[in-house]
Design a protein around this motif. Structure first.
Motif, PDB file in Angstrom:
ATOM      1  N   ARG A   1     -28.171  41.160  57.166  1.00 48.68           N
ATOM      2  CA  ARG A   1     -29.006  40.357  57.769  1.00 48.68           C
ATOM      3  C   ARG A   1     -30.551  41.316  57.877  1.00 48.68           C
ATOM      4  N   LYS A   2     -30.370  42.460  58.120  1.00 50.85           N
ATOM      5  CA  LYS A   2     -31.529  43.050  58.695  1.00 50.85           C
ATOM      6  C   LYS A   2     -32.131  44.048  57.615  1.00 50.85           C
TER       7      LYS A   2
ATOM      8  N   GLN B   1     -20.310  33.677  56.042  1.00 48.42           N
ATOM      9  CA  GLN B   1     -21.008  32.373  56.499  1.00 48.42           C
ATOM     10  C   GLN B   1     -22.107  32.537  57.352  1.00 48.42           C
ATOM     11  N   ASP B   2     -21.939  33.852  58.226  1.00 47.34           N
ATOM     12  CA  ASP B   2     -23.177  34.331  59.125  1.00 47.34           C
ATOM     13  C   ASP B   2     -24.347  34.562  58.262  1.00 47.34           C
ATOM     14  N   ILE B   3     -23.899  35.247  57.138  1.00 45.81           N
ATOM     15  CA  ILE B   3     -24.819  35.793  56.347  1.00 45.81           C
ATOM     16  C   ILE B   3     -25.819  34.664  55.729  1.00 45.81           C
TER      17      ILE B   3
ATOM     18  N   LEU C   1     -29.490  33.794  56.454  1.00 48.00           N
ATOM     19  CA  LEU C   1     -30.686  34.113  55.365  1.00 48.00           C
ATOM     20  C   LEU C   1     -31.237  32.952  54.669  1.00 48.00           C
ATOM     21  N   GLY C   2     -30.480  31.991  54.303  1.00 47.83           N
ATOM     22  CA  GLY C   2     -30.787  30.795  53.705  1.00 47.83           C
ATOM     23  C   GLY C   2     -31.836  31.039  52.478  1.00 47.83           C
TER      24      GLY C   2
ATOM     25  N   ALA D   1     -28.870  36.704  48.086  1.00 43.89           N
ATOM     26  CA  ALA D   1     -28.002  36.946  48.985  1.00 43.89           C
ATOM     27  C   ALA D   1     -27.053  35.924  49.546  1.00 43.89           C
ATOM     28  N   THR D   2     -27.762  34.808  49.620  1.00 41.64           N
ATOM     29  CA  THR D   2     -27.113  33.452  50.156  1.00 41.64           C
ATOM     30  C   THR D   2     -26.049  32.950  49.151  1.00 41.64           C
ATOM     31  N   LYS D   3     -26.657  32.965  47.748  1.00 38.58           N
ATOM     32  CA  LYS D   3     -25.589  32.559  46.719  1.00 38.58           C
ATOM     33  C   LYS D   3     -24.584  33.719  46.478  1.00 38.58           C
ATOM     34  N   GLU D   4     -24.892  34.805  46.853  1.00 35.91           N
ATOM     35  CA  GLU D   4     -23.525  35.859  46.701  1.00 35.91           C
ATOM     36  C   GLU D   4     -22.474  35.472  47.631  1.00 35.91           C
ATOM     37  N   SER D   5     -23.023  35.284  48.891  1.00 33.92           N
ATOM     38  CA  SER D   5     -22.177  34.850  50.136  1.00 33.92           C
ATOM     39  C   SER D   5     -21.389  33.829  49.727  1.00 33.92           C
ATOM     40  N   ILE D   6     -22.029  32.613  49.323  1.00 32.77           N
ATOM     41  CA  ILE D   6     -21.379  31.436  48.973  1.00 32.77           C
ATOM     42  C   ILE D   6     -20.322  31.547  47.970  1.00 32.77           C
TER      43      ILE D   6
END
Length: 282
Positions: free
Chosen positions: A111-112, A149-151, A155-156, A162-167
């Motif tokens: 996130r940071k 999910q938090d990430i 980030l959205g 990064a969002t796509k990688e998490s999903i």
């Protein structure tokens, strides 16, 4: 400096006195910041890895993650090493508190860290993805799913890769994890994202729904397909999705299940869920 740092590290790793060990960890953090000392940073990492007391290891891991962000411009290579250390702790430490703290710190780093350059952010996510696949226990993988999910939620659209990688990691957990509880948890995370990302980040919400729709036809167990049907119903009947492309996509998937699923109980469940949808949803 070397002798002093070695002495501090020994106290932190011995762990016989919890209070003293925590004081030492805080001292190493301050010394790292004030002196820009690689030796102190490495000692902190060693304390997280080697402490005999799980609470000290978790405490050191928490501060290690915080320093990784604060000192990234000073110790780039050590920051990469820090992420790898947190990955090792998340995957292999025998203490559940240490594994969870390491996973939480990886989420915080993802996130940071800034998006440009994206290397550190993506390295942190990759480490958490490894935890979601290779976690020692079912609960570890479920914990990783929650952090992914938090990430994605945090980030959205501002950090699309990064969002796509998490999903995508959640999609893989839903499809391939060997434990039904983990698959159910991944479905829950995807449904939450789909409901909360609509309109804010439509492409990411679409990825989440597609993962659930795919599972509705490809899931090997009827129980999985029925669970996904329930999640699709929740998304399709949400007030934000009503009469939207999102709602119609969910309804189409449920209709296919009601007609074409090979399991009669799943067909009946899909038909029941369709009948419960508000008229506006279809």
């Amino acid at each position: 400096e070397a002798a002093a740092v070695d002495a501090l590290t020994t106290v932190a790793m011995n762990g016989s006195d919890l209070a003293a060990s925590k004081v030492v960890v805080k001292s190493l953090v301050q010394l790292t910041k004030v002196l820009a000392s690689k030796r102190c940073f490495m000692a902190l990492i060693d304390s997280a890895l080697g402490s005999r007391e799980g609470r000290v290891g978790a405490f050191a891991a928490r501060h290690t993650g915080g320093l990784a962000v604060a000192m990234r411009h000073v110790f780039h290579n050590l920051t990469c090493h820090c992420i790898e250390t947190l990955r090792e702790l998340a995957l292999h430490d025998s203490n559940i508190d240490v594994r969870y703290q390491a996973g939480f710190q990886l989420k915080e780093l993802a996130r940071k860290f800034p998006a440009d350059p994206a290397r550190l952010k993506m390295q942190s996510i990759a480490a958490l993805v490894d935890m979601s696949v290779l976690g020692r226990h079912r609960n570890d993988r479920e914990f990783a799913a929650g952090r992914l999910q938090d990430i994605a939620g945090a980030l959205g659209a501002d950090h699309a890769d990064a969002t796509k990688e998490s999903i995508e990691a959640l999609r893989c957990m839903l499809r391939w994890d060997s434990d039904r509880s983990v698959r159910a948890h991944a479905a829950q995370m995807l449904a939450w994202l789909a409901q909360n990302m609509q309109y804010e980040n439509d492409s990411s919400a679409k990825l989440c729904i597609e993962a659930l729709v795919d599972m509705s036809t490809q899931g090997e167990e009827a129980a999985d397909r029925q669970l996904v049907a329930q999640r699709l119903t929740e998304i399709g009947s949400g007030s934000r999705a009503m009469a939207s492309p999102t709602s119609r996509q969910c309804v189409r998937a449920l209709r296919r299940m009601a007609v074409g699923d090979p399991d009669s109980s799943t067909r009946a469940r899909a038909a029941e869920l369709l009948s419960e949808l508000p008229a506006e949803a279809s």
